[in-house]
Design a protein around this motif. Sequence first.
Motif, PDB file in Angstrom:
ATOM      1  N   CYS A 166     -77.911  19.065  46.432  1.00 22.96           N
ATOM      2  CA  CYS A 166     -77.386  19.370  47.775  1.00 22.96           C
ATOM      3  C   CYS A 166     -77.942  18.406  48.816  1.00 22.96           C
ATOM      4  CB  CYS A 166     -77.709  20.813  48.165  1.00 22.96           C
ATOM      5  SG  CYS A 166     -76.621  22.010  47.410  1.00 22.96           S
ATOM      6  N   ASP A 180     -85.119  26.431  42.794  1.00 24.60           N
ATOM      7  CA  ASP A 180     -84.120  25.654  42.048  1.00 24.60           C
ATOM      8  C   ASP A 180     -84.157  24.227  42.594  1.00 24.60           C
ATOM      9  OD1 ASP A 180     -82.036  24.704  40.570  1.00 24.60           O
ATOM     10  OD2 ASP A 180     -80.474  25.838  41.623  1.00 24.60           O
ATOM     11  N   GLY A 226     -80.933  21.900  41.924  1.00 30.44           N
ATOM     12  CA  GLY A 226     -79.812  22.210  42.820  1.00 30.44           C
ATOM     13  C   GLY A 226     -80.101  21.774  44.246  1.00 30.44           C
ATOM     14  N   ALA A 227     -81.353  21.941  44.674  1.00 27.92           N
ATOM     15  CA  ALA A 227     -81.734  21.518  46.022  1.00 27.92           C
ATOM     16  C   ALA A 227     -81.628  20.010  46.159  1.00 27.92           C
ATOM     17  CB  ALA A 227     -83.148  21.987  46.340  1.00 27.92           C
ATOM     18  N   MET A 246     -81.996  26.770  48.236  1.00 28.75           N
ATOM     19  CA  MET A 246     -82.233  26.547  46.809  1.00 28.75           C
ATOM     20  C   MET A 246     -83.682  26.170  46.536  1.00 28.75           C
ATOM     21  SD  MET A 246     -78.905  24.584  45.464  1.00 28.75           S
ATOM     22  CE  MET A 246     -77.297  25.300  45.522  1.00 28.75           C
TER      23      MET A 246
END
Length: 181
Positions: free
Chosen positions: A72, A65, A68-69, A60
Amino acid sequence: MSLPYSSAPAETDDLAAGRPLPHLEQDRWMRPYRPGPWRVATAALALMLASYLMFAALIMAAAADTQGAGVCLLAALLVIAAALRLLRVGVWVSGKGLRQTSYFSTVTVPWRKVASVRTAQQPVRVLGLPRSVQGQALIISRKGGEPLRPQLTDHNADFLGRVDAFDMAADAIEGWAAELR
Protein backbone atom coordinates in the motif's frame (compact mmCIF):
# COMPACT_ATOMS: atom_id res chain seq x y z
CA MET A 1 4.59 61.94 -11.33
CA SER A 2 5.83 59.63 -8.58
CA LEU A 3 4.76 59.59 -4.98
CA PRO A 4 7.35 60.87 -2.50
CA TYR A 5 7.42 57.75 -0.31
CA SER A 6 6.82 55.10 -2.92
CA SER A 7 9.32 52.40 -3.83
CA ALA A 8 7.79 52.05 -7.31
CA PRO A 9 10.08 54.53 -9.11
CA ALA A 10 13.15 52.34 -8.58
CA GLU A 11 11.44 49.39 -10.25
CA THR A 12 10.07 51.46 -13.11
CA ASP A 13 13.51 53.03 -13.64
CA ASP A 14 15.00 49.51 -13.99
CA LEU A 15 12.28 48.53 -16.44
CA ALA A 16 12.67 51.72 -18.45
CA ALA A 17 16.44 51.22 -18.66
CA GLY A 18 15.94 47.68 -19.96
CA ARG A 19 17.67 46.06 -17.01
CA PRO A 20 15.96 42.88 -15.76
CA LEU A 21 14.60 43.05 -12.26
CA PRO A 22 16.08 40.66 -9.69
CA HIS A 23 12.92 38.53 -9.68
CA LEU A 24 12.89 38.22 -13.48
CA GLU A 25 15.54 35.56 -13.89
CA GLN A 26 15.63 34.34 -17.46
CA ASP A 27 17.82 31.31 -16.75
CA ARG A 28 15.17 29.62 -14.60
CA TRP A 29 12.68 27.30 -16.29
CA MET A 30 9.17 28.65 -15.88
CA ARG A 31 5.74 27.96 -17.27
CA PRO A 32 4.23 31.21 -18.66
CA TYR A 33 0.74 30.12 -17.64
CA ARG A 34 -0.97 28.50 -14.68
CA PRO A 35 -1.98 24.84 -14.71
CA GLY A 36 -5.63 24.51 -15.63
CA PRO A 37 -8.50 23.34 -13.44
CA TRP A 38 -8.77 19.93 -15.13
CA ARG A 39 -5.11 19.17 -14.50
CA VAL A 40 -5.20 20.42 -10.91
CA ALA A 41 -8.45 18.56 -10.11
CA THR A 42 -7.07 15.29 -11.49
CA ALA A 43 -3.87 15.68 -9.47
CA ALA A 44 -5.88 16.53 -6.34
CA LEU A 45 -8.02 13.40 -6.73
CA ALA A 46 -4.88 11.31 -7.21
CA LEU A 47 -3.31 12.79 -4.09
CA MET A 48 -6.51 12.07 -2.16
CA LEU A 49 -6.31 8.44 -3.32
CA ALA A 50 -2.68 8.37 -2.17
CA SER A 51 -3.71 9.59 1.28
CA TYR A 52 -6.24 6.74 1.54
CA LEU A 53 -3.56 4.27 0.49
CA MET A 54 -1.16 5.62 3.13
CA PHE A 55 -3.89 5.38 5.77
CA ALA A 56 -4.52 1.77 4.70
CA ALA A 57 -0.78 1.11 4.99
CA LEU A 58 -0.84 2.53 8.53
CA ILE A 59 -3.76 0.29 9.50
CA MET A 60 -2.04 -2.76 8.01
CA ALA A 61 1.20 -1.93 9.80
CA ALA A 62 -0.72 -1.62 13.09
CA ALA A 63 -2.26 -5.05 12.40
CA ALA A 64 1.27 -6.48 11.88
CA ASP A 65 0.79 -7.12 8.14
CA THR A 66 4.06 -5.58 6.99
CA GLN A 67 3.89 -7.01 3.47
CA GLY A 68 0.44 -5.51 2.83
CA ALA A 69 1.53 -2.22 4.39
CA GLY A 70 4.58 -2.13 2.15
CA VAL A 71 2.46 -2.75 -0.95
CA CYS A 72 0.00 0.00 0.00
CA LEU A 73 2.82 2.42 0.79
CA LEU A 74 4.55 1.66 -2.52
CA ALA A 75 1.26 2.17 -4.39
CA ALA A 76 0.74 5.50 -2.59
CA LEU A 77 4.24 6.66 -3.53
CA LEU A 78 3.63 5.72 -7.18
CA VAL A 79 0.34 7.64 -7.20
CA ILE A 80 2.06 10.69 -5.67
CA ALA A 81 4.84 10.55 -8.28
CA ALA A 82 2.24 10.25 -11.07
CA ALA A 83 0.29 13.25 -9.74
CA LEU A 84 3.42 15.39 -9.49
CA ARG A 85 4.45 14.43 -13.02
CA LEU A 86 0.96 15.33 -14.25
CA LEU A 87 1.38 18.81 -12.78
CA ARG A 88 4.73 19.26 -14.60
CA VAL A 89 3.25 18.59 -18.07
CA GLY A 90 3.30 21.65 -20.34
CA VAL A 91 5.53 24.09 -22.15
CA TRP A 92 8.33 25.70 -20.16
CA VAL A 93 10.57 28.58 -21.24
CA SER A 94 13.83 30.11 -20.07
CA GLY A 95 16.70 32.09 -21.51
CA LYS A 96 18.23 28.78 -22.61
CA GLY A 97 15.35 27.55 -24.73
CA LEU A 98 11.94 25.99 -24.86
CA ARG A 99 11.07 22.76 -23.04
CA GLN A 100 8.04 20.66 -23.89
CA THR A 101 7.22 18.25 -21.08
CA SER A 102 4.77 15.44 -21.68
CA TYR A 103 3.83 12.73 -19.21
CA PHE A 104 6.55 10.27 -20.23
CA SER A 105 9.12 12.42 -22.06
CA THR A 106 10.70 15.85 -22.21
CA VAL A 107 12.06 17.62 -25.28
CA THR A 108 14.30 20.68 -24.86
CA VAL A 109 15.05 22.88 -27.86
CA PRO A 110 17.58 25.75 -27.56
CA TRP A 111 16.29 29.07 -28.89
CA ARG A 112 18.82 29.04 -31.71
CA LYS A 113 17.24 25.83 -33.04
CA VAL A 114 13.63 27.08 -32.88
CA ALA A 115 12.47 28.03 -36.37
CA SER A 116 9.00 29.33 -35.51
CA VAL A 117 6.37 29.40 -32.81
CA ARG A 118 2.82 30.06 -34.02
CA THR A 119 -0.79 29.12 -33.39
CA ALA A 120 -2.75 27.20 -35.99
CA GLN A 121 -6.29 25.88 -36.47
CA GLN A 122 -6.14 22.10 -36.66
CA PRO A 123 -7.77 18.98 -35.22
CA VAL A 124 -6.77 18.66 -31.55
CA ARG A 125 -7.48 16.06 -28.90
CA VAL A 126 -9.89 16.81 -26.07
CA LEU A 127 -8.08 16.27 -22.74
CA GLY A 128 -5.58 14.02 -24.51
CA LEU A 129 -8.25 11.42 -25.29
CA PRO A 130 -8.59 9.87 -28.78
CA ARG A 131 -11.53 12.13 -29.70
CA SER A 132 -10.47 15.05 -31.93
CA VAL A 133 -12.22 18.35 -32.51
CA GLN A 134 -11.30 21.46 -34.47
CA GLY A 135 -9.30 23.82 -32.27
CA GLN A 136 -6.15 25.88 -31.90
CA ALA A 137 -2.70 24.51 -31.16
CA LEU A 138 0.69 26.09 -30.54
CA ILE A 139 3.02 24.77 -33.25
CA ILE A 140 6.74 24.80 -32.44
CA SER A 141 8.95 24.18 -35.48
CA ARG A 142 12.62 23.27 -35.18
CA LYS A 143 15.30 24.24 -37.68
CA GLY A 144 16.21 21.25 -39.80
CA GLY A 145 13.73 18.98 -38.07
CA GLU A 146 10.11 18.12 -37.62
CA PRO A 147 7.79 20.30 -35.56
CA LEU A 148 7.20 19.21 -31.99
CA ARG A 149 3.97 17.43 -31.18
CA PRO A 150 1.35 20.05 -30.19
CA GLN A 151 1.42 20.08 -26.40
CA LEU A 152 -0.43 23.36 -25.90
CA THR A 153 -3.97 23.32 -27.32
CA ASP A 154 -7.19 25.07 -26.41
CA HIS A 155 -8.73 21.68 -25.54
CA ASN A 156 -6.02 20.24 -23.26
CA ALA A 157 -6.26 19.96 -19.47
CA ASP A 158 -4.90 23.48 -18.97
CA PHE A 159 -7.18 25.42 -21.32
CA LEU A 160 -10.42 23.47 -21.86
CA GLY A 161 -13.13 26.12 -21.63
CA ARG A 162 -10.57 28.93 -21.17
CA VAL A 163 -9.87 30.21 -24.69
CA ASP A 164 -8.67 33.61 -23.42
CA ALA A 165 -6.11 31.92 -21.17
CA PHE A 166 -4.87 29.87 -24.13
CA ASP A 167 -4.48 33.03 -26.23
CA MET A 168 -2.49 34.75 -23.46
CA ALA A 169 -0.24 31.71 -22.92
CA ALA A 170 0.39 31.29 -26.66
CA ASP A 171 1.17 35.02 -26.99
CA ALA A 172 3.58 34.81 -24.05
CA ILE A 173 5.46 31.86 -25.55
CA GLU A 174 5.51 33.52 -28.98
CA GLY A 175 6.88 36.65 -27.30
CA TRP A 176 9.68 34.68 -25.64
CA ALA A 177 10.51 33.10 -29.00
CA ALA A 178 10.53 36.44 -30.81
CA GLU A 179 12.77 38.01 -28.18
CA LEU A 180 15.28 35.20 -27.72
CA ARG A 181 15.54 33.55 -31.16
